[in-house]
Design an enzyme around this catalytic site. Sequence first.
Site, PDB file in Angstrom:
ATOM      1  N   ASP A 285       5.548  11.237  -5.292  1.00  0.00           N
ATOM      2  CA  ASP A 285       4.701  10.251  -4.773  1.00  0.00           C
ATOM      3  C   ASP A 285       3.170  10.310  -5.638  1.00  0.00           C
ATOM      4  O   ASP A 285       2.664   9.247  -6.160  1.00  0.00           O
ATOM      5  CB  ASP A 285       4.383  10.148  -3.651  1.00  0.00           C
ATOM      6  CG  ASP A 285       3.423   9.176  -2.727  1.00  0.00           C
ATOM      7  OD1 ASP A 285       3.525   8.052  -3.079  1.00  0.00           O
ATOM      8  OD2 ASP A 285       2.463   9.513  -1.992  1.00  0.00           O
TER       9      ASP A 285
ATOM     10  N   HIS B 185      -0.480  10.495 -10.312  1.00  0.00           N
ATOM     11  CA  HIS B 185      -2.044  10.644 -10.462  1.00  0.00           C
ATOM     12  C   HIS B 185      -2.211  12.001 -10.829  1.00  0.00           C
ATOM     13  O   HIS B 185      -3.189  12.203 -11.586  1.00  0.00           O
ATOM     14  CB  HIS B 185      -2.572  10.238  -8.851  1.00  0.00           C
ATOM     15  CG  HIS B 185      -2.063   9.228  -8.059  1.00  0.00           C
ATOM     16  ND1 HIS B 185      -1.827   8.121  -8.859  1.00  0.00           N
ATOM     17  CD2 HIS B 185      -1.777   9.036  -6.960  1.00  0.00           C
ATOM     18  CE1 HIS B 185      -1.375   7.045  -8.132  1.00  0.00           C
ATOM     19  NE2 HIS B 185      -1.498   7.509  -6.851  1.00  0.00           N
TER      20      HIS B 185
ATOM     21  N   ASP C 150      -1.014   2.717 -12.589  1.00  0.00           N
ATOM     22  CA  ASP C 150      -1.244   4.142 -11.876  1.00  0.00           C
ATOM     23  C   ASP C 150      -2.658   3.963 -11.470  1.00  0.00           C
ATOM     24  O   ASP C 150      -3.669   3.964 -12.211  1.00  0.00           O
ATOM     25  CB  ASP C 150      -1.156   5.342 -12.679  1.00  0.00           C
ATOM     26  CG  ASP C 150      -1.564   6.554 -11.876  1.00  0.00           C
ATOM     27  OD1 ASP C 150      -2.545   6.566 -11.133  1.00  0.00           O
ATOM     28  OD2 ASP C 150      -1.014   7.805 -12.412  1.00  0.00           O
ATOM     29  N   HIS C 151      -2.897   3.555 -10.174  1.00  0.00           N
ATOM     30  CA  HIS C 151      -4.122   3.100  -9.627  1.00  0.00           C
ATOM     31  C   HIS C 151      -5.312   4.097  -9.857  1.00  0.00           C
ATOM     32  O   HIS C 151      -6.427   3.745  -9.877  1.00  0.00           O
ATOM     33  CB  HIS C 151      -4.098   2.600  -8.392  1.00  0.00           C
ATOM     34  CG  HIS C 151      -4.342   3.450  -7.211  1.00  0.00           C
ATOM     35  ND1 HIS C 151      -3.135   4.149  -6.798  1.00  0.00           N
ATOM     36  CD2 HIS C 151      -5.304   4.035  -6.583  1.00  0.00           C
ATOM     37  CE1 HIS C 151      -3.547   5.048  -5.883  1.00  0.00           C
ATOM     38  NE2 HIS C 151      -4.789   4.895  -5.598  1.00  0.00           N
TER      39      HIS C 151
ATOM     40  N   LYS D  96     -10.016   4.234 -11.467  1.00  0.00           N
ATOM     41  CA  LYS D  96     -11.245   4.793 -10.736  1.00  0.00           C
ATOM     42  C   LYS D  96     -12.115   4.949 -11.481  1.00  0.00           C
ATOM     43  O   LYS D  96     -11.950   5.584 -12.378  1.00  0.00           O
ATOM     44  CB  LYS D  96     -10.836   6.017  -9.800  1.00  0.00           C
ATOM     45  CG  LYS D  96      -9.599   5.659  -8.355  1.00  0.00           C
ATOM     46  CD  LYS D  96      -9.323   6.912  -7.760  1.00  0.00           C
ATOM     47  CE  LYS D  96      -8.270   6.500  -6.694  1.00  0.00           C
ATOM     48  NZ  LYS D  96      -8.974   6.017  -5.505  1.00  0.00           N
TER      49      LYS D  96
HETATM   50  C1  BG6 Z   1      -0.521   6.170  -3.611  1.00  0.00           C
HETATM   51  C2  BG6 Z   1       0.261   7.164  -2.794  1.00  0.00           C
HETATM   52  O1  BG6 Z   1      -0.229   6.234  -4.867  1.00  0.00           O
HETATM   53  O2  BG6 Z   1      -1.975   6.719  -3.496  1.00  0.00           O
HETATM   54  C3  BG6 Z   1      -0.109   7.204  -1.291  1.00  0.00           C
HETATM   55  O3  BG6 Z   1       1.503   6.575  -3.051  1.00  0.00           O
HETATM   56  C4  BG6 Z   1      -1.466   7.772  -1.202  1.00  0.00           C
HETATM   57  O4  BG6 Z   1       0.678   8.239  -0.368  1.00  0.00           O
HETATM   58  C5  BG6 Z   1      -2.341   6.894  -2.244  1.00  0.00           C
HETATM   59  O5  BG6 Z   1      -1.977   7.740   0.288  1.00  0.00           O
HETATM   60  C6  BG6 Z   1      -3.820   7.562  -2.259  1.00  0.00           C
HETATM   61  O6  BG6 Z   1      -4.653   6.547  -2.954  1.00  0.00           O
HETATM   62  P1  BG6 Z   1      -6.278   6.893  -2.784  1.00  0.00           P
HETATM   63  O7  BG6 Z   1      -6.552   5.860  -3.823  1.00  0.00           O
HETATM   64  O8  BG6 Z   1      -6.575   6.466  -1.504  1.00  0.00           O
HETATM   65  O9  BG6 Z   1      -6.519   8.200  -3.401  1.00  0.00           O
END
Ligand code: BG6
Length: 538
Positions: free
Chosen positions: A265, A270, A206-207, A211
Amino acid sequence: MEASSVIPAEPVGGAAPVASPVRVAEPFTLVIFGATGDLTSSKLLPALLRLWRENYFAEPFAIVGVGRRDKNDAQFRNELREAAEARDPGQPAADESWARFAASIFYHRADFNRAESYPPLAYRLHALESQIGLGGNRLFYLATEPDYFPQIVEQLAAAGLLPRDSDTPWTRVVIEKPFGKDLASARALDQRVLRCLREEQVFRIDHYLGKETVQNLLAFRFGNGIFEPLFNRRYVDHVQITMAEADGMAGRRGAYYDQAGALRDVVQNHLLQLLALVAMEPPASLAADDVRVEKGKVLRNLVPIRTADVPRQAVRGQYGPGLVGGRPIRGYREEEAVAADSATETFVALRAEVDNWRWAGVPFLLRAGKRLPRRVTEVAVEFKRAPTGLFTAAVRGGGLCDRGCDCGATCECCNAGNQMNTLVFRIQPDEGISLSFAAKRPGMRLVLGPVEMAFGYAGSFDEPVPEAYERLLLDALRGDPTLFLRSDEVAAAWTFVDPILAAWRDDSSAVPNYAAGTWGPAEADRLVSGCRAGWREP
Ligand code: BG6
């Protein structure tokens, strides 16, 4: 497993010291499935390039992109260089160091749907590894459409590429989100994956956890003595978590998004992860499982929103045509690869509660949407106001406002006496942490004004802020799972989200219901009733 990754012990940026414990000490092969996709060129390769430039990898290493399109190593390297330059003009790729980095990148064409594709892949990996002198440590990164995840894992195992029982050399698999479409499919995916791999080999990404400011939530709460005692139902009025995006559907993104929607999504992963980090108890240590156990408890303690209560506690929206930054924007249904009559939500607002001693009764207001006025993600903790209305009463009764107005303490000036203390974790952009409070304005009258104490990375630290994917790729290569999700966290998040999905599946409410460039449908306002102040407009 040792894991002190939440707060790295040494600075990131510049050339890392040779003996730095956060380096990937051993040679490795990283195999990326979905190598011709946007994630690889926009996030993974730029992150790998930066890590390499900052000396985080021991050499040699190999990065093998696996994709269906026919191309050779040179073409693949060129495409990646062009993409890296287009996206990161500050880091020119066409220099001599890029050529050295690119020499470690390879392309392997394979249809990952077909079992016959895997023995040749195994052969290619063996051949490359013996040619380069790599010891067989492998990280497989699944960046394909989610539907392919289980079969890729099973086919890799069938081809003997996923040894379960050995850590030397090591084999790990990173699985991109979304992990499943609901609780049942997430469980089924887990079962199939865990038949081939041990849990320690699975890195569910979960990226958001990579952060910098998200990691700072823990550092701020548990690395300081002064704030944590306030994080509870006695002092906190409510918490607002906002993930606003100005973008809509780039390219063919709608093909995936129209099947997923905002709830799957970004909310299931997140936003609920941010909630877990802001609400969790102090972990016994920063070891991976201690942190993940505490997050899991929060997610399991979320009060279920029963399907019948969904209309009261959740609001969804879809953007229609509008203006973002003064530019006319088409509606969601007009986006490429989106059904013309789509009912998919591009906006979600929820009122959640965590049923435990610390948080019972405190609303957690979650909001995420596409085509909102600007890109901003933040966690705002709104504290209760002072228990006596000393200044409020003075303002109301005495007309002490500078403007001499008769507003009933609603104008910005008079209302300063009523000021809430808000602690904001700004995840992006302008990463930082701020605390707002009231102070007396200079002058002969007793008039208060809102002021702020703020921490920003730029003014406080010299090191550059790494990208989330840099951090997470490094951790996966080092075998540190702290910032990856455990199976029980994923399941708890789906358990919370599933009844909302069920209610919306049968709901034919009128969409689109907000114009691009606005803060979402007006119905979201009813979720903040009873909270001091409404939705923030960060
Ligand atoms: C992704 C979603 O996980 O996160 C996208 O699938 C979204 O829809 C993106 O745009 C947003 O990531 P960040 O790091 O730009 O906030």
